[in-house]
Write a protein that holds these residues in place. Structure first.
Motif, PDB file in Angstrom:
ATOM      1  N   ASP A  32       0.829  -1.348  -0.031  1.00 14.23           N
ATOM      2  CA  ASP A  32      -0.095  -0.012   0.087  1.00 14.23           C
ATOM      3  C   ASP A  32       0.804   1.356   0.135  1.00 14.23           C
ATOM      4  O   ASP A  32       0.466   2.372  -0.793  1.00 14.23           O
ATOM      5  CB  ASP A  32      -0.858   0.137   1.215  1.00 14.23           C
ATOM      6  CG  ASP A  32      -1.922   1.205   1.330  1.00 14.23           C
ATOM      7  OD1 ASP A  32      -2.486   1.428   0.254  1.00 14.23           O
ATOM      8  OD2 ASP A  32      -1.696   1.786   2.089  1.00 14.23           O
ATOM      9  N   GLY A  33       2.015   1.326   0.673  1.00 17.18           N
ATOM     10  CA  GLY A  33       2.860   2.234   0.751  1.00 17.18           C
ATOM     11  C   GLY A  33       3.451   2.564  -0.485  1.00 17.18           C
ATOM     12  O   GLY A  33       3.793   3.739  -1.005  1.00 17.18           O
ATOM     13  N   PHE A  34       4.080   1.640  -1.139  1.00 16.94           N
ATOM     14  CA  PHE A  34       4.694   1.641  -2.318  1.00 16.94           C
ATOM     15  C   PHE A  34       3.714   2.163  -3.558  1.00 16.94           C
ATOM     16  O   PHE A  34       3.902   2.965  -4.376  1.00 16.94           O
ATOM     17  CB  PHE A  34       5.122   0.245  -2.835  1.00 16.94           C
ATOM     18  CG  PHE A  34       5.680   0.127  -4.118  1.00 16.94           C
ATOM     19  CD1 PHE A  34       6.981   0.658  -4.543  1.00 16.94           C
ATOM     20  CD2 PHE A  34       5.005  -0.505  -5.425  1.00 16.94           C
ATOM     21  CE1 PHE A  34       7.689   0.580  -5.893  1.00 16.94           C
ATOM     22  CE2 PHE A  34       5.506  -0.229  -6.562  1.00 16.94           C
ATOM     23  CZ  PHE A  34       6.934   0.098  -6.861  1.00 16.94           C
ATOM     24  N   LEU A 208       8.658   1.649   4.882  1.00 18.37           N
ATOM     25  CA  LEU A 208       9.426   0.895   4.005  1.00 18.37           C
ATOM     26  C   LEU A 208       8.976   0.940   2.362  1.00 18.37           C
ATOM     27  O   LEU A 208       9.630   0.924   1.426  1.00 18.37           O
ATOM     28  CB  LEU A 208       9.809  -0.409   4.552  1.00 18.37           C
ATOM     29  CG  LEU A 208      10.829  -1.257   3.500  1.00 18.37           C
ATOM     30  CD1 LEU A 208      12.161  -0.449   3.508  1.00 18.37           C
ATOM     31  CD2 LEU A 208      11.009  -2.643   4.132  1.00 18.37           C
ATOM     32  N   GLY A 209       7.578   0.595   2.177  1.00 17.20           N
ATOM     33  CA  GLY A 209       7.099   0.537   0.954  1.00 17.20           C
ATOM     34  C   GLY A 209       7.043   2.016   0.356  1.00 17.20           C
ATOM     35  O   GLY A 209       7.452   2.106  -0.785  1.00 17.20           O
ATOM     36  N   ASN A 210       6.986   3.117   0.915  1.00 20.46           N
ATOM     37  CA  ASN A 210       6.875   4.364   0.562  1.00 20.46           C
ATOM     38  C   ASN A 210       8.372   4.711   0.124  1.00 20.46           C
ATOM     39  O   ASN A 210       8.557   5.355  -0.861  1.00 20.46           O
ATOM     40  CB  ASN A 210       6.811   5.324   1.786  1.00 20.46           C
ATOM     41  CG  ASN A 210       5.453   5.445   2.349  1.00 20.46           C
ATOM     42  OD1 ASN A 210       5.230   5.439   3.422  1.00 20.46           O
ATOM     43  ND2 ASN A 210       4.451   5.179   1.439  1.00 20.46           N
ATOM     44  N   ALA A 562       4.008   7.432   4.908  1.00 27.42           N
ATOM     45  CA  ALA A 562       3.688   8.923   4.011  1.00 27.42           C
ATOM     46  C   ALA A 562       2.175   9.143   4.076  1.00 27.42           C
ATOM     47  O   ALA A 562       1.703  10.402   4.194  1.00 27.42           O
ATOM     48  CB  ALA A 562       4.002   8.519   2.641  1.00 27.42           C
ATOM     49  N   ARG A 563       1.235   8.165   4.294  1.00 30.92           N
ATOM     50  CA  ARG A 563      -0.174   8.787   4.126  1.00 30.92           C
ATOM     51  C   ARG A 563      -0.579   9.436   5.754  1.00 30.92           C
ATOM     52  O   ARG A 563      -1.036  10.567   5.360  1.00 30.92           O
ATOM     53  CB  ARG A 563      -1.009   7.463   4.469  1.00 30.92           C
ATOM     54  CG  ARG A 563      -1.349   6.716   3.214  1.00 30.92           C
ATOM     55  CD  ARG A 563      -2.487   5.723   3.135  1.00 30.92           C
ATOM     56  NE  ARG A 563      -2.548   4.916   1.788  1.00 30.92           N
ATOM     57  CZ  ARG A 563      -3.171   5.397   1.024  1.00 30.92           C
ATOM     58  NH1 ARG A 563      -3.816   6.484   0.810  1.00 30.92           N
ATOM     59  NH2 ARG A 563      -3.169   4.589  -0.191  1.00 30.92           N
TER      60      ARG A 563
END
Length: 575
Positions: A32-34, A208-210, A562-563
């Motif tokens: 989801d972050g990516f 981490l995904g961000n 980030a969200r």
């Protein structure tokens, strides 16, 4: 042909990664972050500049309609919120199919290998996003059908060749609307994917995904050789602004954190002593250096009123606190120059004191009202157990400065830097309009009133205003009304004191801001030397400071995701 096959393969690889992620909570949050960073970045840095180049700045209005229009409908007609969101998904999906035709056309151009590689990199997160968002709502069949249509669109574009890329006006308008719709779907993914929680259970995994999304964007645009001269100029301006601001920001966050650590809010009851004018002066003196954003001051104001602080002192505090702060004052010196910084300091102090002294005589607190901003804000400054300097309080304050304060202001600062970098060509048109001085000051004062921008974030915007030829008075008026007046402040005053008080507050701040702007134009009649830092060679201290700020940004992303950081811009804090 190899590139075409590889691009089609990403339509299979993306869903496989998502399917694996759905079986593990941390990986689900990371995916989801990516998707959040990569898709939003592709729209903002790749699609949007090309739309502005083709449609002009009206493209931003169309994108905004696609982004916020559905949210307005969902808020206005709550019963149809899910249906509205699904309709937006259909629009976005249709646009993605059209966009795949353009991607296929790019793949047919063997003379631009960089663009071909960029398409390959872009397609992977898009395929992930389609499956991520559509699989929970439409099932395997619906999501697979959409991916199949995207594959067919790519093949069709590959066969049509590059002449497809010269699309007409209608196609560009559709692409702008779709760009906004895609952002809406990504930002509001909870409507379609109930497996995700409003508050991520593993924010570090999302972070981490961000970061992986940022790495992907860097790779994608490093391979995209089709970068316009305008975008290169924007990048240079953004880098220059960041370099100049970095050392001041580090000093500002350090001093502001120390201040917060040794001067807790609960030790400030004395500001309500003395006459109404003295109370207002006390509130202004306490609030002016406080490192609190426009949203954070709202619960502080409510807390002061509930603790019995008179309205005169609380109102002065409400204006002075978001107007400046040590961090904003320090960053003003290199960006705005000494003269403009002094004008900003004096105007903020006088306006805060006058509003408190004038309104404090008749403002009354309505019984049974709690006030509040409704944003989940907290008492940012209550970080020290007791008043007075002590080592533990200082260390805790520094931690606050580099975490809570940094988290709440960094998104605004980044937004301000980006707006300043993009807005330079538009701002250069203002002097050519030959507006009378008072009209220009009034226009920028009114422009700042509905904005939700903190003092630190507005500073680079005003720096670019001054460089572009906007008068010092108009720039100062924007600096006053931007942080001091916003919907949350008006809502708080209306609920605690009544609508008339809220309207009078806004009108009085606007009048005083315009007056301060007119006086500033009369005093600072000579052009300000704010352009000097553009041509300066960056020093080692500036580069190291920017590197440290980058490290703090990475830490904030890993710590909160980030969200949640983007949520600071709307007051949602990650909802």
């Amino acid at each position: 042909m190899i590139a075409l096959v590889a691009t089609l393969a990403t339509l299979i690889a993306g869903p496989l990664v998502v399917a694996r992620a759905n079986r593990d909570t941390r990986m689900r949050e990371a995916v989801d972050g990516f998707i959040f960073v990569s898709i939003a970045g592709l729209v903002a840095v790749d699609i949007l500049p090309h739309l502005v180049e083709g449609l002009g700045w009206v493209a931003l209005l169309i994108v905004a309609a696609g982004l916020w229009g559905p949210s307005w409908l969902e808020h206005r007609f709550r019963a149809a919120a899910h249906g509205t969101h699904v309709a937006v998904v259909l629009v976005a999906a249709t646009g993605l199919v059209v966009h795949t035709v353009a991607d296929g056309a790019v793949l047919s151009d063997v003379h631009q290998p960089g663009l071909v590689l960029a398409v390959l990199l872009h397609r992977f997160p898009v395929a992930m996003t389609v499956w991520w968002l559509l699989r929970p709502a439409w099932g395997v069949g619906g999501a697979s059908l959409m991916l199949a249509l995207m594959g067919l669109g790519t093949i069709a574009g590959f066969g049509a060749g590059t002449h497809f890329l010269s699309g007409g006006l209608a196609l560009m308008v559709l692409e702008a609307l779709v760009a906004g719709s895609i952002l809406h779907v990504v930002f509001n993914r909870l409507h379609l994917n109930p497996a995700l929680s409003r508050q991520p259970s593993a924010p570090q995994a999302e972070g981490l995904g961000n970061l992986l999304g940022l790495v992907f964007l860097a790779l994608a645009f490093a391979t995209d050789l089709d970068v316009s001269a305008e975008m290169l100029d924007v990048g240079v301006r953004l880098y220059q602004l960041a370099l100049v601001a970095a050392p001041a920001l580090l000093i500002g966050y350090s001093l502001a954190g120390l201040l917060a650590g040794v001067v807790p809010v609960r030790s400030l009851a004395w500001i309500g002593r003395g006459s109404v004018a003295r109370q207002s002066l006390n509130g202004m003196l306490v609030g002016l250096p406080m490192p609190v954003c426009s949203c954070g001051v709202v619960p502080l104001y409510r807390s002061l009123i509930q603790r019995g602080v008179p309205p005169a002192a609380a109102l002065a505090f409400l204006i002075a606190t978001p107007e400046l702060g040590l961090d904003a004052l320090i960053i003003s010196l290199p960006l705005l120059g000494l003269d403009m910084t002094l004008a900003r300091l004096l105007a903020a102090a006088l306006i805060a004191w006058l509003v408190g002294a004038l309104m404090g005589r008749f403002v009354r607190v309505l019984t049974g009202t709690g006030g509040g901003c409704g944003h989940g804000c907290h008492d940012h400054l209550d970080v020290s157990p007791e008043a007075g300097f002590n080592r533990a309080g200082a260390l805790q304050g520094l931690r606050y400065g580099y975490t809570d304060l940094f988290d709440s202001t960094m998104p605004w600062l980044v937004l301000g830097l980006i707006i300043a970098a993009f807005a330079a060509p538009l701002l250069e048109l203002v002097p050519t309009l030959n507006l009378p001085g008072v009209v220009e000051v009034l226009a920028f004062a009114l422009m700042g009133m509905p904005l939700y921008v903190c003092a630190t974030g507005s500073t680079p915007i005003v720096a670019m205003m001054l460089i572009s030829g906007v008068s010092p008075g108009a720039s100062l008026a924007f600096l006053i009304t931007g942080p001091a007046t916003n919907p949350a402040t008006f809502g708080l005053l209306s609920s605690m004191h009544g609508r008339k008080v809220a309207l009078l507050f806004g009108a009085l701040v606007a009048v005083l801001a315009v007056t301060a702007g007119v006086v500033t134009n009369a005093v600072l009649s000579e052009p300000l030397n704010v352009r000097d830092w553009i041509d300066d060679e960056p020093g080692l201290w500036q580069q190291l400071s920017l590197l440290v700020l980058g490290g703090l940004c990475v830490s904030a992303i890993l710590r909160r995701g980030a969200r949640a950081l983007v949520g600071e811009l709307s007051g949602s804090h990650g909802r």
